[in-house]
Design an enzyme around this catalytic site. Structure first.
Site, PDB file in Angstrom:
ATOM      1  CB  ALA A  17      -1.797   9.205  30.040  1.00 49.47           C
ATOM      2  N   GLY A  48       2.752  15.732  30.826  1.00 44.26           N
ATOM      3  CA  GLY A  48       1.971  16.892  31.267  1.00 44.26           C
ATOM      4  C   GLY A  48       0.669  16.609  32.001  1.00 44.26           C
ATOM      5  CG  ASP A  94      -1.497   9.858  15.301  1.00 42.36           C
ATOM      6  OD1 ASP A  94      -2.333  10.664  15.761  1.00 42.36           O
ATOM      7  OD2 ASP A  94      -0.621  10.188  14.473  1.00 42.36           O
ATOM      8  CB  SER A 111      -7.019  26.191  25.863  1.00 45.23           C
ATOM      9  OG  SER A 111      -6.065  27.224  25.962  1.00 45.23           O
ATOM     10  CE1 TYR A 141      -4.056  24.184  21.553  1.00 46.62           C
ATOM     11  CE2 TYR A 141      -4.067  26.376  22.551  1.00 46.62           C
ATOM     12  CZ  TYR A 141      -4.102  24.992  22.681  1.00 46.62           C
ATOM     13  OH  TYR A 141      -4.189  24.423  23.936  1.00 46.62           O
ATOM     14  CG  PHE A 182       1.213  23.538  25.346  1.00 46.83           C
ATOM     15  CD1 PHE A 182       0.119  22.953  24.742  1.00 46.83           C
ATOM     16  CD2 PHE A 182       1.411  24.906  25.181  1.00 46.83           C
ATOM     17  CE1 PHE A 182      -0.763  23.714  23.976  1.00 46.83           C
ATOM     18  CE2 PHE A 182       0.542  25.667  24.419  1.00 46.83           C
ATOM     19  CZ  PHE A 182      -0.555  25.068  23.818  1.00 46.83           C
TER      20      PHE A 182
HETATM   21  P1  NDP Z   1       2.076  17.897  26.630  1.00 46.62           P
HETATM   22  O1  NDP Z   1       2.736  18.162  25.326  1.00 46.62           O
HETATM   23  O2  NDP Z   1       2.911  17.772  27.833  1.00 46.62           O
HETATM   24  O3  NDP Z   1       1.126  16.605  26.501  1.00 46.62           O
HETATM   25  C1  NDP Z   1       0.335  16.392  25.366  1.00 46.62           C
HETATM   26  C2  NDP Z   1      -0.190  14.972  25.367  1.00 46.62           C
HETATM   27  O4  NDP Z   1      -1.034  14.800  24.197  1.00 46.62           O
HETATM   28  C3  NDP Z   1       0.923  13.938  25.270  1.00 46.62           C
HETATM   29  O5  NDP Z   1       0.657  12.870  26.147  1.00 46.62           O
HETATM   30  C4  NDP Z   1       0.851  13.470  23.835  1.00 46.62           C
HETATM   31  O6  NDP Z   1       1.211  12.104  23.745  1.00 46.62           O
HETATM   32  C5  NDP Z   1      -0.645  13.612  23.518  1.00 46.62           C
HETATM   33  N1  NDP Z   1      -0.849  13.724  22.089  1.00 46.62           N
HETATM   34  C6  NDP Z   1      -0.506  14.755  21.271  1.00 46.62           C
HETATM   35  N2  NDP Z   1      -0.766  14.457  19.998  1.00 46.62           N
HETATM   36  C7  NDP Z   1      -1.296  13.200  19.999  1.00 46.62           C
HETATM   37  C8  NDP Z   1      -1.736  12.313  18.979  1.00 46.62           C
HETATM   38  N3  NDP Z   1      -1.718  12.655  17.674  1.00 46.62           N
HETATM   39  N4  NDP Z   1      -2.212  11.098  19.328  1.00 46.62           N
HETATM   40  C9  NDP Z   1      -2.239  10.742  20.622  1.00 46.62           C
HETATM   41  N5  NDP Z   1      -1.839  11.514  21.636  1.00 46.62           N
HETATM   42  C10 NDP Z   1      -1.350  12.734  21.322  1.00 46.62           C
HETATM   43  O7  NDP Z   1       1.032  19.097  26.807  1.00 46.62           O
HETATM   44  P2  NDP Z   1      -0.064  19.413  27.943  1.00 46.62           P
HETATM   45  O8  NDP Z   1      -0.083  18.384  28.974  1.00 46.62           O
HETATM   46  O9  NDP Z   1       0.132  20.816  28.347  1.00 46.62           O
HETATM   47  O10 NDP Z   1      -1.385  19.365  27.049  1.00 46.62           O
HETATM   48  C11 NDP Z   1      -2.496  18.536  27.360  1.00 46.62           C
HETATM   49  C12 NDP Z   1      -3.750  19.234  26.891  1.00 46.62           C
HETATM   50  O11 NDP Z   1      -3.899  20.445  27.608  1.00 46.62           O
HETATM   51  C13 NDP Z   1      -3.765  19.614  25.412  1.00 46.62           C
HETATM   52  O12 NDP Z   1      -5.054  19.359  24.901  1.00 46.62           O
HETATM   53  C14 NDP Z   1      -3.478  21.105  25.424  1.00 46.62           C
HETATM   54  O13 NDP Z   1      -4.013  21.754  24.311  1.00 46.62           O
HETATM   55  C15 NDP Z   1      -4.191  21.502  26.701  1.00 46.62           C
HETATM   56  N6  NDP Z   1      -3.765  22.749  27.313  1.00 46.62           N
HETATM   57  C16 NDP Z   1      -2.451  22.970  27.632  1.00 46.62           C
HETATM   58  C17 NDP Z   1      -2.082  24.175  28.206  1.00 46.62           C
HETATM   59  C18 NDP Z   1      -0.659  24.501  28.516  1.00 46.62           C
HETATM   60  O14 NDP Z   1      -0.345  25.700  28.684  1.00 46.62           O
HETATM   61  N7  NDP Z   1       0.232  23.536  28.643  1.00 46.62           N
HETATM   62  C19 NDP Z   1      -3.090  25.181  28.540  1.00 46.62           C
HETATM   63  C20 NDP Z   1      -4.432  24.854  28.147  1.00 46.62           C
HETATM   64  C21 NDP Z   1      -4.746  23.671  27.573  1.00 46.62           C
HETATM   65  P3  NDP Z   1       2.195  11.472  22.625  1.00 46.62           P
HETATM   66  O15 NDP Z   1       3.106  12.566  22.161  1.00 46.62           O
HETATM   67  O16 NDP Z   1       2.864  10.350  23.316  1.00 46.62           O
HETATM   68  O17 NDP Z   1       1.256  11.010  21.564  1.00 46.62           O
HETATM   69  C1  8X3 Z   2      -2.488  26.643  26.070  1.00 42.10           C
HETATM   70  C2  8X3 Z   2      -2.464  27.991  26.681  1.00 42.10           C
HETATM   71  O1  8X3 Z   2      -2.065  30.455  26.226  1.00 42.10           O
HETATM   72  O2  8X3 Z   2      -0.537  28.890  25.223  1.00 42.10           O
HETATM   73  O3  8X3 Z   2      -3.751  26.280  25.677  1.00 42.10           O
HETATM   74  O4  8X3 Z   2      -2.763  29.079  24.379  1.00 42.10           O
HETATM   75  S1  8X3 Z   2      -1.938  29.150  25.563  1.00 42.10           S
END
Ligand code: NDP
Ligand code: 8X3
Length: 254
Positions: free
Chosen positions: A12, A15, A62, A142, A155, A192
């Site tokens: 949280a 994103g 983590d 995704s 991924y 991301f």
């Molecule tokens: P962000 O990078 O903005 O957010 C990712 C979140 O995941 C952060 O809050 C981060 O928190 C947390 N996170 C990552 N690694 C860890 C860890 N080891 N332990 C705890 N928390 C972790 O990316 P998005 O909001 O885009 O991604 C959220 C989800 O959506 C992911 O699962 C991603 O695969 C998925 N997704 C994203 C897409 C995109 O195009 N953006 C499309 C499809 C799916 P912190 O770093 O503080 O730990």
């Molecule tokens: C994130 C979307 O297209 O970068 O899951 O894989 S993509």
């Protein structure tokens, strides 16, 4: 004592997870929010409490570390007795090289976070839902799990595994009245890509140029739609892309 529903949202601090926490709070849900960046968790918690007058608990860990997940969840066990919803959102991509040029450390991190972390967290939350004979789990998948694309390899595999687990959990948890849903977003403009390209902001920004991608709030809206249906309705799977994207490989850019 509050009668609000309670959701646990992983990832949280940024994103989609942050936007999901916000839309839930807007709708008077209490929250447990997690991530590794404590400063961001505290800032979000404070903002949501002030704006929406809801309870927000932060847990900083983590998700790759099994024992940390266990201890953190144990630290809020009292609260978890009231849990209604788990949004398994924490996740990431690292690298976009062909498999043969990929980094093993990136692969390990993606699998440990996207799959194993999700399993660890779900394992800790499920007993409370079973005890209550109700609950809802929403896994963030995704489009990368639905169509493969060049460089998506590990991924895509990690998110395909999330899809398989979602379907499997749906079967196993049916008798306990626990819904299990999946939301599969296409390209969403969050942190991301910056994470994926190891902090290369310019390269990350290029990903979203020439078209209007999804924003975190769009995906949060979809999550909220799923969790706000009447109790007899179950949305198993929701695929969401921006209007310019047909699948993982086809995006119309100007
Ligand atoms: P962000 O990078 O903005 O957010 C990712 C979140 O995941 C952060 O809050 C981060 O928190 C947390 N996170 C990552 N690694 C860890 C860890 N080891 N332990 C705890 N928390 C972790 O990316 P998005 O909001 O885009 O991604 C959220 C989800 O959506 C992911 O699962 C991603 O695969 C998925 N997704 C994203 C897409 C995109 O195009 N953006 C499309 C499809 C799916 P912190 O770093 O503080 O730990
Ligand atoms: C994130 C979307 O297209 O970068 O899951 O894989 S993509």
């Amino acid at each position: 004592m509050t009668k609000n529903k309670l959701a646990f949202v992983s990832g949280a601090t940024s994103g989609i997870g942050e936007a999901t926490a916000e839309i839930l709070a807007t709708n008077q849900w209490d929250l447990i929010i997690s991530g590794r960046r404590l400063d961001r968790l505290n800032k979000l918690a404070s903002s949501l409490k002030t704006k929406y007058n809801v309870d927000v608990r932060t847990v900083c860990f983590d998700i790759q570390q099994r024992e940390k997940v266990k201890d953190s969840l144990a630290s809020c066990a009292n609260l978890l007795t009231k849990i209604d919803l788990l949004v398994n959102n924490a996740g990431l991509a690292l690298g976009k090289s062909p498999f043969q040029e990929g980094l093993e450390s990136d692969w390990e991190t993606m699998i440990d976070t996207n799959l194993k972390g999700l399993i660890y967290l779900t394992k800790e939350v499920i007993p409370f839902m079973i005890e209550n004979k109700s609950g809802h789990i929403v896994n963030i998948s995704s489009t990368a799990a639905r169509d493969m694309y060049l460089g998506g390899n590990v991924y895509s595999a990690s998110k395909s595994a999330v899809d398989a687990l979602t379907k499997s959990l749906r079967l196993d948890l049916l008798e306990h009245n626990i819904k299990v849903s999946s939301v599969a977003p296409g390209m969403v403009h969050t942190e991301f890509s910056e994470v994926r390209f190891h902090g290369d902001k310019a390269k990350a920004e290029k990903v979203y140029q020439g078209f209007k991608p999804l924003y975190a709030k769009d995906v949060a809206d979809a999550v909220y739609y799923i969790v706000s249906r009447p109790s007899h309705v179950h949305i198993g799977d929701l695929l969401i892309t921006c209007a310019a994207q047909a699948n993982s490989n086809i995006v119309i850019k100007s």
